[in-house]
Design a protein around this motif. Structure first.
Motif, PDB file in Angstrom:
ATOM      1  N   ASP A 330      -6.864  77.029 -20.071  1.00 48.64           N
ATOM      2  CA  ASP A 330      -5.549  77.673 -20.192  1.00 48.64           C
ATOM      3  C   ASP A 330      -4.467  76.589 -20.253  1.00 48.64           C
ATOM      4  N   MET A 331      -3.652  76.635 -21.320  1.00 49.89           N
ATOM      5  CA  MET A 331      -2.624  75.619 -21.532  1.00 49.89           C
ATOM      6  C   MET A 331      -1.487  75.715 -20.520  1.00 49.89           C
ATOM      7  N   ARG A 332      -1.393  76.843 -19.816  1.00 56.67           N
ATOM      8  CA  ARG A 332      -0.318  77.019 -18.833  1.00 56.67           C
ATOM      9  C   ARG A 332      -0.577  76.237 -17.548  1.00 56.67           C
ATOM     10  N   ILE A 333      -1.826  75.886 -17.290  1.00 56.70           N
ATOM     11  CA  ILE A 333      -2.193  75.225 -16.035  1.00 56.70           C
ATOM     12  C   ILE A 333      -1.792  73.756 -16.082  1.00 56.70           C
ATOM     13  N   THR A 334      -1.134  73.289 -15.036  1.00 58.33           N
ATOM     14  CA  THR A 334      -0.698  71.887 -14.948  1.00 58.33           C
ATOM     15  C   THR A 334      -1.864  70.994 -14.532  1.00 58.33           C
ATOM     16  N   LYS A 335      -1.663  69.679 -14.627  1.00 55.97           N
ATOM     17  CA  LYS A 335      -2.707  68.726 -14.212  1.00 55.97           C
ATOM     18  C   LYS A 335      -3.042  68.905 -12.739  1.00 55.97           C
ATOM     19  N   LEU A 336      -1.999  68.977 -11.894  1.00 59.01           N
ATOM     20  CA  LEU A 336      -2.225  69.201 -10.466  1.00 59.01           C
ATOM     21  C   LEU A 336      -2.816  70.583 -10.239  1.00 59.01           C
ATOM     22  N   GLY A 337      -2.341  71.542 -11.036  1.00 55.12           N
ATOM     23  CA  GLY A 337      -2.824  72.911 -10.904  1.00 55.12           C
ATOM     24  C   GLY A 337      -4.316  73.042 -11.103  1.00 55.12           C
ATOM     25  N   ARG A 338      -4.872  72.231 -12.016  1.00 54.53           N
ATOM     26  CA  ARG A 338      -6.317  72.293 -12.255  1.00 54.53           C
ATOM     27  C   ARG A 338      -7.093  71.865 -11.008  1.00 54.53           C
ATOM     28  N   ILE A 339      -6.572  70.862 -10.325  1.00 45.94           N
ATOM     29  CA  ILE A 339      -7.215  70.412  -9.082  1.00 45.94           C
ATOM     30  C   ILE A 339      -7.082  71.480  -8.003  1.00 45.94           C
ATOM     31  N   LEU A 340      -5.876  72.037  -7.882  1.00 51.79           N
ATOM     32  CA  LEU A 340      -5.635  73.065  -6.868  1.00 51.79           C
ATOM     33  C   LEU A 340      -6.522  74.279  -7.093  1.00 51.79           C
ATOM     34  N   ARG A 341      -6.680  74.703  -8.334  1.00 50.57           N
ATOM     35  CA  ARG A 341      -7.474  75.892  -8.642  1.00 50.57           C
ATOM     36  C   ARG A 341      -8.967  75.607  -8.505  1.00 50.57           C
ATOM     37  N   LYS A 342      -9.386  74.412  -8.909  1.00 51.59           N
ATOM     38  CA  LYS A 342     -10.807  74.063  -8.829  1.00 51.59           C
ATOM     39  C   LYS A 342     -11.288  74.041  -7.387  1.00 51.59           C
TER      40      LYS A 342
END
Length: 449
Positions: A330-342
């Motif tokens: 998803d292009m809406r997810i930020t770089k930090l967001g990917r870590i937070l969600r993972k």
């Protein structure tokens, strides 16, 4: 164990001895006061009597009595720790007292498991007196009843069944009219009547015979194929009412236990994790993207009421945040967001929702309002999950049904697990789900994006 009059007294005595021996060995100062000894033993008697901890029903087993176990350990735990707070001159460390009490709970649980194992072995070996039982009437419940009788765990000897429709089955004993004489001639002790196959007059005649001959008669209601694994029969005065969607959480004590657990667990997470993690995430988020620290979204909770669900922001601001689930790449997810969600760290602010009483640590995951409106029309029994508070994690999530709904089977199975959780809730199940949630977060999940 119909004639085992000494089972309850012996169980009670063993429990009392266990408690006293452990306290004598591990907290010897306790036994310097006669009042303390009376206090521990008398309160055990009062608590076990109040919650009917020593059942006598033939069908009782360890799993059927598990709720009483937790109720007993919770109440007696309050009694135990109160005594050291107000009645004892010697001050033990809380951690030590906790270990002592856990040892008491462990020993009593092991004894209870051993008791039921020995009882079932005693029955299956044919050493106990079997209760002779017949069934009057044949419907779809007959096979289910026979399976229960044939296990041997309940101590029944199934003699056969009567029905006005003839059958070649070796357990067919004749027409209903023939049952009256058979019950007396073969010393039958319990008679199970299928209400769907008997007339009012036949049932009344069987009741009259049973009441005048020391026979027990039990009615199996006409289920109309409506019964479920979660059903229960409740009495409103003298009117029996069938509750098809019963849940352990309908019991007041269960709600109290779950809420206390939620408050303690969420408080610990907020105090020892969010207190330092929040400023760290805020700094990293400021370096990564523009926008607020928290993402707040209106979701449906218990009884379909709406509440504001909190998360660490993991996406850039967009017009689709309230309508579109996060998808892979998803292009809406930020770089930090990917870590937070993972790592599921983005979900941690929901412990604030838990502390406020809007959510629970474990329960069905709350959905966006738009998705609730969509799924309640397309997914059978979808709204049943809204009988409970939504959770930060749930049974469906640890079974692989988290995140994006790719196929209809994803939401169907999610609802199926949510309903199962509601029907089978226990504090052990909650702890197990939390454990696997943490384990999955450490290992990493394929659908955590």
């Amino acid at each position: 164990m119909k004639k085992s009059y000494f089972v309850i007294p012996l169980s009670f005595i063993f429990h009392i001895i266990t408690i006293n021996v452990i306290l004598y060995l591990l907290t010897p100062e306790t036994y310097r006061s006669g009042f303390s000894i009376i206090y521990y033993n008398l309160t055990w008697l009062i608590v076990t009597y109040a919650i009917d901890f020593y059942p006598t029903a033939r069908r009782e087993g360890f799993t059927t009595n598990v709720r009483n176990f937790f109720m007993l350990f919770l109440i007696y735990g309050l009694v135990f720790f109160t005594s050291f707070t107000f009645l004892s001159d010697h001050r033990y460390k809380p951690a030590y007292l906790t270990l002592v009490y856990l040892l008491i709970c462990l020993m009593l649980t092991l004894f209870r498991l051993l008791f039921y194992w020995a009882r079932n072995l005693y029955r299956t070996k044919g050493l106990s007196k079997e209760v002779r039982a017949v069934v009057i009437g044949r419907d779809k419940n007959l096979k289910k009843l026979r399976r229960i009788f044939d296990t041997g765990n309940y101590g029944y000897k199934y003699m056969g069944y009567f029905d006005n429709t003839k059958s070649d089955s070796p357990t067919y004993l004749g027409k209903i009219q023939d049952s009256y004489a058979y019950i007396f001639e073969n010393n039958v002790e319990e008679v199970y009547c299928m209400a769907s196959r008997l007339s009012k007059g036949e049932i009344q005649e069987l009741m009259r015979i049973a009441d005048n001959s020391l026979k027990k008669i039990k009615i199996v209601p006409d289920n109309k194929e409506l019964f479920s694994r979660a059903m229960s029969i409740e009495l409103y005065g003298e009117v029996p009412v069938l509750n098809l969607r019963a849940s352990p959480l309908e019991l007041e004590y269960a709600n109290v236990v779950k809420r206390v657990f939620d408050i303690i667990f969420s408080s610990l997470v907020i105090l020892f994790v969010l207190s330092w993690l929040t400023p760290l995430v805020w700094v990293l988020m400021k370096l990564d993207s523009k926008g607020p620290l928290f993402f707040k979204q209106s979701r449906h909770g218990v009884n379909r009421n709406t509440f504001d669900c909190y998360k660490f922001r993991s996406m850039t601001k967009s017009d689709t945040s309230d309508t579109k689930m996060a998808s892979k790449n998803d292009m809406r997810i930020t770089k930090l967001g990917r870590i937070l969600r993972k790592t599921s760290i983005d979900e941690l602010p929901q412990f604030i929702n838990v502390l406020k009483g809007e959510m629970s640590v474990v329960g069905p995951r709350p959905h966006m309002q738009l998705h609730t409106e969509q799924f309640e029309k397309s997914v059978d029994k979808y709204l049943v999950r809204h009988f409970l508070k939504p959770g930060i994690t749930g049974l469906a999530q640890i079974k692989g049904y988290r995140g994006e709904i790719l196929e209809q089977s994803d939401i169907v199975n999610r609802v199926r697990y949510d309903i199962f959780y509601m029907e089978k809730w226990s504090i052990q199940l909650d702890i197990s789900i939390i454990y696997y949630t943490v384990a999955n977060a450490i290992r990493g999940e394929e659908r955590a994006y």
